[in-house]
Write a protein that holds these residues in place. Sequence first.
Motif, mmCIF file in Angstrom:
data_model
loop_
_atom_site.group_PDB
_atom_site.id
_atom_site.type_symbol
_atom_site.label_atom_id
_atom_site.label_comp_id
_atom_site.label_asym_id
_atom_site.label_seq_id
_atom_site.Cartn_x
_atom_site.Cartn_y
_atom_site.Cartn_z
ATOM 1 N N LEU A 52 47.926 -48.572 -43.324
ATOM 2 C CA LEU A 52 48.895 -47.694 -42.667
ATOM 3 C C LEU A 52 48.236 -46.417 -42.161
ATOM 4 O O LEU A 52 48.584 -45.917 -41.091
ATOM 5 C CB LEU A 52 50.037 -47.348 -43.617
ATOM 6 C CG LEU A 52 50.989 -48.475 -43.961
ATOM 7 C CD1 LEU A 52 52.017 -48.009 -44.981
ATOM 8 C CD2 LEU A 52 51.667 -49.015 -42.716
ATOM 9 N N ASP A 53 47.289 -45.892 -42.929
ATOM 10 C CA ASP A 53 46.572 -44.686 -42.489
ATOM 11 C C ASP A 53 45.801 -44.941 -41.207
ATOM 12 O O ASP A 53 45.769 -44.107 -40.306
ATOM 13 C CB ASP A 53 45.621 -44.191 -43.577
ATOM 14 C CG ASP A 53 46.353 -43.572 -44.760
ATOM 15 O OD1 ASP A 53 47.548 -43.237 -44.618
ATOM 16 O OD2 ASP A 53 45.725 -43.436 -45.820
ATOM 17 N N ALA A 54 45.197 -46.107 -41.101
ATOM 18 C CA ALA A 54 44.389 -46.440 -39.922
ATOM 19 C C ALA A 54 45.231 -46.915 -38.743
ATOM 20 O O ALA A 54 44.790 -46.864 -37.600
ATOM 21 C CB ALA A 54 43.359 -47.514 -40.288
ATOM 22 N N ASN A 55 46.452 -47.385 -39.020
ATOM 23 C CA ASN A 55 47.330 -47.945 -37.975
ATOM 24 C C ASN A 55 48.753 -47.419 -38.151
ATOM 25 O O ASN A 55 49.661 -48.169 -38.528
ATOM 26 C CB ASN A 55 47.343 -49.476 -38.055
ATOM 27 C CG ASN A 55 45.961 -50.065 -37.957
ATOM 28 O OD1 ASN A 55 45.427 -50.172 -36.881
ATOM 29 N ND2 ASN A 55 45.391 -50.405 -39.103
ATOM 30 N N PRO A 56 49.006 -46.157 -37.856
ATOM 31 C CA PRO A 56 50.325 -45.580 -38.113
ATOM 32 C C PRO A 56 51.464 -46.269 -37.359
ATOM 33 O O PRO A 56 52.611 -46.234 -37.807
ATOM 34 C CB PRO A 56 50.175 -44.124 -37.690
ATOM 35 C CG PRO A 56 48.917 -44.029 -36.937
ATOM 36 C CD PRO A 56 48.079 -45.201 -37.306
ATOM 37 N N PHE A 73 55.241 -44.441 -50.618
ATOM 38 C CA PHE A 73 54.464 -43.562 -49.745
ATOM 39 C C PHE A 73 55.383 -42.522 -49.110
ATOM 40 O O PHE A 73 55.757 -42.640 -47.943
ATOM 41 C CB PHE A 73 53.766 -44.363 -48.642
ATOM 42 C CG PHE A 73 52.922 -45.490 -49.140
ATOM 43 C CD1 PHE A 73 51.930 -45.294 -50.073
ATOM 44 C CD2 PHE A 73 53.142 -46.777 -48.673
ATOM 45 C CE1 PHE A 73 51.156 -46.347 -50.529
ATOM 46 C CE2 PHE A 73 52.374 -47.836 -49.127
ATOM 47 C CZ PHE A 73 51.377 -47.622 -50.054
ATOM 48 N N GLU A 86 55.077 -39.577 -47.852
ATOM 49 C CA GLU A 86 54.636 -38.929 -46.610
ATOM 50 C C GLU A 86 54.849 -39.843 -45.406
ATOM 51 O O GLU A 86 55.251 -39.402 -44.341
ATOM 52 C CB GLU A 86 53.164 -38.505 -46.707
ATOM 53 C CG GLU A 86 52.937 -37.334 -47.632
ATOM 54 C CD GLU A 86 53.784 -36.122 -47.268
ATOM 55 O OE1 GLU A 86 53.796 -35.723 -46.085
ATOM 56 O OE2 GLU A 86 54.445 -35.590 -48.168
ATOM 57 N N GLU A 87 54.575 -41.122 -45.577
ATOM 58 C CA GLU A 87 54.780 -42.074 -44.494
ATOM 59 C C GLU A 87 56.269 -42.247 -44.195
ATOM 60 O O GLU A 87 56.669 -42.375 -43.050
ATOM 61 C CB GLU A 87 54.143 -43.428 -44.816
ATOM 62 C CG GLU A 87 52.643 -43.472 -44.616
ATOM 63 C CD GLU A 87 51.852 -42.808 -45.734
ATOM 64 O OE1 GLU A 87 52.443 -42.360 -46.732
ATOM 65 O OE2 GLU A 87 50.628 -42.727 -45.606
ATOM 66 N N LYS A 137 48.368 -50.358 -53.050
ATOM 67 C CA LYS A 137 47.062 -49.709 -52.871
ATOM 68 C C LYS A 137 46.254 -50.368 -51.756
ATOM 69 O O LYS A 137 45.385 -49.737 -51.172
ATOM 70 C CB LYS A 137 46.275 -49.689 -54.190
ATOM 71 C CG LYS A 137 45.857 -51.040 -54.705
ATOM 72 C CD LYS A 137 45.113 -50.906 -56.015
ATOM 73 C CE LYS A 137 44.731 -52.272 -56.542
ATOM 74 N NZ LYS A 137 44.029 -52.180 -57.807
ATOM 75 N N LYS A 159 58.058 -40.080 -41.663
ATOM 76 C CA LYS A 159 57.831 -40.386 -40.249
ATOM 77 C C LYS A 159 58.868 -41.369 -39.703
ATOM 78 O O LYS A 159 58.970 -41.553 -38.498
ATOM 79 C CB LYS A 159 56.434 -40.976 -40.054
ATOM 80 C CG LYS A 159 55.318 -40.062 -40.521
ATOM 81 C CD LYS A 159 53.979 -40.792 -40.498
ATOM 82 C CE LYS A 159 52.910 -39.984 -41.203
ATOM 83 N NZ LYS A 159 51.675 -40.762 -41.373
ATOM 84 N N LYS A 174 48.097 -48.955 -48.167
ATOM 85 C CA LYS A 174 47.945 -47.537 -47.797
ATOM 86 C C LYS A 174 46.831 -47.319 -46.782
ATOM 87 O O LYS A 174 47.063 -46.673 -45.748
ATOM 88 C CB LYS A 174 47.724 -46.707 -49.062
ATOM 89 C CG LYS A 174 47.472 -45.239 -48.815
ATOM 90 C CD LYS A 174 48.768 -44.512 -48.567
ATOM 91 C CE LYS A 174 48.573 -43.013 -48.624
ATOM 92 N NZ LYS A 174 48.541 -42.385 -47.333
ATOM 93 N N PRO A 175 45.613 -47.814 -46.979
ATOM 94 C CA PRO A 175 44.552 -47.585 -45.986
ATOM 95 C C PRO A 175 44.867 -48.227 -44.631
ATOM 96 O O PRO A 175 44.495 -47.698 -43.580
ATOM 97 C CB PRO A 175 43.299 -48.207 -46.598
ATOM 98 C CG PRO A 175 43.633 -48.593 -47.976
ATOM 99 C CD PRO A 175 45.108 -48.493 -48.159
#
Length: 88
Positions: free
Chosen positions: A77-81, A37, A39-40, A71, A43, A74-75
């Motif tokens: 991490l997107d919901a809980n950065p 990932f 993009e992550e 897979k 950060k 990913k969702p």
Amino acid sequence: MYRGFARVTVEVEGREVEINVMGEGDYFGEVALLGQFPEELKKLPAEHRGRVRTATVTAIGDVDLLRIPSKALKPVLDANPELLERLV
């Protein structure tokens, strides 16, 4: 790690050095998983970027593990950065 124990080793000057023993509730493989990932990873602090393999984990006897596919992560991490930094 659901059950069992594993040794964590690193190579230092050509020698294998044990740095930890893992047990129930511990986890590993997060650096390699997060490497999928980009993009992550941007950060994260610089010292955590670009490291695909940081140690070797070897089972001590029988172990039971939980595998989390990228897979599925990913969702989450997107919901809980905030989880990103807690993983590394």
